[in-house]
Design a protein around this motif. Structure first.
Motif, PDB file in Angstrom:
ATOM      1  N   ALA A   1       0.841  -1.209   0.000  1.00 17.04           N
ATOM      2  CA  ALA A   1       0.000   0.000   0.000  1.00 17.04           C
ATOM      3  C   ALA A   1       0.873   1.255   0.000  1.00 17.04           C
ATOM      4  O   ALA A   1       0.613   2.214  -0.746  1.00 17.04           O
ATOM      5  CB  ALA A   1      -0.936  -0.014   1.207  1.00 17.04           C
ATOM      6  N   ALA A   2       1.940   1.226   0.824  1.00 19.34           N
ATOM      7  CA  ALA A   2       2.821   2.397   0.903  1.00 19.34           C
ATOM      8  C   ALA A   2       3.516   2.643  -0.446  1.00 19.34           C
ATOM      9  O   ALA A   2       3.656   3.794  -0.883  1.00 19.34           O
ATOM     10  CB  ALA A   2       3.848   2.196   2.013  1.00 19.34           C
ATOM     11  N   ILE A   3       3.944   1.571  -1.100  1.00 19.23           N
ATOM     12  CA  ILE A   3       4.607   1.725  -2.409  1.00 19.23           C
ATOM     13  C   ILE A   3       3.607   2.288  -3.421  1.00 19.23           C
ATOM     14  O   ILE A   3       3.897   3.228  -4.163  1.00 19.23           O
ATOM     15  CB  ILE A   3       5.197   0.373  -2.879  1.00 19.23           C
ATOM     16  N   LYS A   4       2.407   1.738  -3.409  1.00 13.82           N
ATOM     17  CA  LYS A   4       1.382   2.196  -4.353  1.00 13.82           C
ATOM     18  C   LYS A   4       1.091   3.686  -4.175  1.00 13.82           C
ATOM     19  O   LYS A   4       0.872   4.421  -5.134  1.00 13.82           O
ATOM     20  CB  LYS A   4       0.095   1.371  -4.149  1.00 13.82           C
ATOM     21  N   LEU A   5       1.122   4.146  -2.912  1.00 16.22           N
ATOM     22  CA  LEU A   5       0.799   5.554  -2.642  1.00 16.22           C
ATOM     23  C   LEU A   5       2.031   6.462  -2.686  1.00 16.22           C
ATOM     24  O   LEU A   5       1.977   7.621  -2.282  1.00 16.22           O
ATOM     25  CB  LEU A   5       0.103   5.670  -1.276  1.00 16.22           C
ATOM     26  N   GLY A   6       3.160   5.879  -3.116  1.00 17.67           N
ATOM     27  CA  GLY A   6       4.375   6.691  -3.262  1.00 17.67           C
ATOM     28  C   GLY A   6       5.064   7.001  -1.945  1.00 17.67           C
ATOM     29  O   GLY A   6       5.860   7.938  -1.852  1.00 17.67           O
ATOM     30  N   MET A   7       4.782   6.216  -0.891  1.00 14.48           N
ATOM     31  CA  MET A   7       5.387   6.489   0.423  1.00 14.48           C
ATOM     32  C   MET A   7       6.540   5.539   0.736  1.00 14.48           C
ATOM     33  O   MET A   7       7.141   5.600   1.811  1.00 14.48           O
ATOM     34  CB  MET A   7       4.334   6.336   1.523  1.00 14.48           C
ATOM     35  N   ALA A   8       6.781   4.556  -0.104  1.00 14.05           N
ATOM     36  CA  ALA A   8       7.895   3.619   0.100  1.00 14.05           C
ATOM     37  C   ALA A   8       8.360   3.166  -1.274  1.00 14.05           C
ATOM     38  O   ALA A   8       7.629   3.304  -2.273  1.00 14.05           O
ATOM     39  CB  ALA A   8       7.451   2.429   0.929  1.00 14.05           C
ATOM     40  N   SER A   9       9.599   2.646  -1.328  1.00 16.26           N
ATOM     41  CA  SER A   9      10.116   2.264  -2.642  1.00 16.26           C
ATOM     42  C   SER A   9      10.547   0.805  -2.699  1.00 16.26           C
ATOM     43  O   SER A   9      10.818   0.285  -3.784  1.00 16.26           O
ATOM     44  CB  SER A   9      11.295   3.175  -3.004  1.00 16.26           C
ATOM     45  N   GLU A  10      10.658   0.136  -1.533  1.00 20.44           N
ATOM     46  CA  GLU A  10      11.083  -1.267  -1.557  1.00 20.44           C
ATOM     47  C   GLU A  10      10.497  -2.011  -0.369  1.00 20.44           C
ATOM     48  O   GLU A  10      10.004  -1.395   0.588  1.00 20.44           O
ATOM     49  CB  GLU A  10      12.612  -1.370  -1.530  1.00 20.44           C
ATOM     50  N   LEU A  11      10.575  -3.344  -0.452  1.00 27.87           N
ATOM     51  CA  LEU A  11      10.092  -4.213   0.627  1.00 27.87           C
ATOM     52  C   LEU A  11      11.203  -5.197   0.940  1.00 27.87           C
ATOM     53  O   LEU A  11      11.565  -6.031   0.096  1.00 27.87           O
ATOM     54  CB  LEU A  11       8.821  -4.944   0.156  1.00 27.87           C
ATOM     55  N   ARG A  12      11.784  -5.103   2.123  1.00 29.16           N
ATOM     56  CA  ARG A  12      12.905  -5.975   2.499  1.00 29.16           C
ATOM     57  C   ARG A  12      12.380  -7.157   3.301  1.00 29.16           C
ATOM     58  O   ARG A  12      11.742  -6.983   4.343  1.00 29.16           O
ATOM     59  CB  ARG A  12      13.936  -5.207   3.323  1.00 29.16           C
ATOM     60  N   LEU A  13      12.656  -8.355   2.817  1.00 28.74           N
ATOM     61  CA  LEU A  13      12.164  -9.580   3.456  1.00 28.74           C
ATOM     62  C   LEU A  13      13.281 -10.597   3.601  1.00 28.74           C
ATOM     63  O   LEU A  13      14.321 -10.470   2.958  1.00 28.74           O
ATOM     64  CB  LEU A  13      11.041 -10.196   2.604  1.00 28.74           C
ATOM     65  N   GLY A  14      12.985 -11.640   4.410  1.00 29.61           N
ATOM     66  CA  GLY A  14      13.931 -12.740   4.580  1.00 29.61           C
ATOM     67  C   GLY A  14      13.619 -13.869   3.606  1.00 29.61           C
ATOM     68  O   GLY A  14      13.559 -13.655   2.387  1.00 29.61           O
ATOM     69  N   ASN A  15      13.369 -15.046   4.141  1.00 29.87           N
ATOM     70  CA  ASN A  15      13.177 -16.257   3.342  1.00 29.87           C
ATOM     71  C   ASN A  15      11.869 -16.234   2.542  1.00 29.87           C
ATOM     72  O   ASN A  15      10.785 -16.358   3.101  1.00 29.87           O
ATOM     73  CB  ASN A  15      13.189 -17.459   4.306  1.00 29.87           C
ATOM     74  N   LEU A  16      12.002 -16.096   1.225  1.00 33.36           N
ATOM     75  CA  LEU A  16      10.805 -16.017   0.372  1.00 33.36           C
ATOM     76  C   LEU A  16      10.248 -17.401   0.041  1.00 33.36           C
ATOM     77  O   LEU A  16       9.157 -17.525  -0.518  1.00 33.36           O
ATOM     78  CB  LEU A  16      11.139 -15.309  -0.944  1.00 33.36           C
ATOM     79  N   ASP A  17      11.017 -18.443   0.358  1.00 36.83           N
ATOM     80  CA  ASP A  17      10.599 -19.801  -0.022  1.00 36.83           C
ATOM     81  C   ASP A  17       9.849 -20.542   1.080  1.00 36.83           C
ATOM     82  O   ASP A  17       9.385 -21.665   0.857  1.00 36.83           O
ATOM     83  CB  ASP A  17      11.824 -20.618  -0.467  1.00 36.83           C
TER      84      ASP A  17
END
Ligand code: G4F
Length: 337
Positions: free
Chosen positions: A201-217
């Protein structure tokens, strides 16, 4: 006669849905809350604000047997739903001792106080699929051996065994729900689903640019909390106490959750998700998928939400909240997960 229910953890995601569910069934609903929460109610009671005037709240602490004894001795509860816990797995690696203390002793104090004062009160313990850890079979069912992979998982195994022991040793009506991951718009921001949907939601509204995560699997069986609290209630309405797996029977990777959440707002997750070692766990639970056929058969329970609806509702809700709050309400870098 009006039934009286006590919910520990009433200010949390499940506590708030359960309180609404019980109120709608004519229950008198009581909740245990920490004194600090009462003193900071505008922030801490966000999930129960709309029903606050229909609830009776008591200040008590799971670390203090006398405080629990005090509340239970003054109120003739028919049912007790013990949901309060340190429930964030990553945090349990950082501070295993307080997780153990709250989750194991807290459960033991509750059971001991009920046995002493209200042995007829029906008791629900919030068990967890984290107890299966390094899974011994797929899918996991009630008979699957436990192999916990975190202090949190170990604490839940102890709570589960305590609950079973009070049932067998003292004939109390004690049940455990072995609940697989359950989410929704009220989920805490530190859990991966809400971290994803709030950042989308934050990225969509221009308030964030990335999402940092750990294990995607990592694979999880994700259901909706509103569905799962119905199962808790049903367990305490049976003729005999027992333990039940509550799950959807479907499993998805964290990557698939990301893909679907970004898709909801017309974006490609691959452009925004960054893998960050800091969010990996010392020991991971690779796959969870539950077989809830016993609950379907004996409780007549079935989930109403599917995976797509769950993700869509969470993204929609975060877009609305973020727009309304002007960016104030969202995931803010959590130190460990
Ligand atoms: O959302 P999570 O933190 O939930 P987890 O660890 O599965 O535990 C939840 O479900 C249990 C039931 O099985 C409950 F008992 C427990 O209280 C809690 O509600 O993490 C889900 C998965 C993990 O495999 C984690 O390693 O997502 C992975 N993940 C990847 N990146 C992340 C992240 N998790 C978090 N929280 N943050 C990340 O950045």
């Amino acid at each position: 006669m009006t039934k009286k229910a006590l919910i520990t953890g009433i200010t949390g995601q499940d506590g708030s849905y359960l309180a609404e569910h019980l109120l709608a069934r004519g229950y008198e609903v009581h909740g245990l809350v920490r004194r600090v929460a009462l003193e900071d109610s505008s922030r801490r009671f966000g999930r129960i604000n709309s029903i606050r005037d229909q609830l009776t709240l008591h200040a008590a602490s799971l670390e203090s047997y006398p405080s629990l004894f005090h509340v239970i001795s003054r109120n003739p509860f028919d049912e007790c739903y013990h949901l309060a816990a340190q429930s964030f797995v990553a945090e349990s690696f950082s501070d295993g001792f307080s997780t153990m203390n709250t989750n194991i002793n807290g459960t033991h104090y509750m059971l001991a106080a009920l046995r002493e004062i209200r042995p007829e009160c029906r008791f629900y313990f919030a068990g967890s699929s984290e107890m299966f850890g390094r899974v011994r079979e797929i899918p996991q069912r009630e008979s699957t051996p436990f192999y916990p992979r975190s202090p949190y998982g170990i604490s839940k195994c102890a709570g589960f065994e305590l609950t079973r022991n009070y049932r067998e040793a003292y004939g109390m009506f004690c049940c455990s729900g072995i609940l697989f991951n359950h989410e929704g718009p009220r989920r805490g921001f530190e859990f991966v689903t809400r971290k994803i949907t709030s950042t989308v939601a934050a990225i969509k509204l221009g308030m964030a640019s990335e999402l940092r995560l750990g294990n995607l699997d990592a694979k999880r069986d994700w259901g909706h909390s509103a569905d799962y609290v119905r199962a808790m209630h049903l367990m305490l309405q049976q003729d005999e106490p027992d333990d039940y797996v509550i799950a959807t029977g479907e499993t998805h990777t964290v990557r698939e959750f990301c893909e679907m959440a970004f898709e909801q707002v017309g974006l490609d997750y691959r452009r925004y998700v960054v893998v960050d070692e800091r969010f990996y766990r010392p020991a991971e639970v690779e796959i969870l998928v539950g077989d809830a056929s016993k609950a379907r058969r004996e409780l007549g329970w079935a989930p109403q939400y599917d995976f797509r609806e769950l993700v869509a509702e969470m993204v929609r809700s975060d877009l609305e909240q973020l727009t309304r709050s002007g960016g104030a309400l969202r995931y803010a870098a959590w130190p460990v997960g």
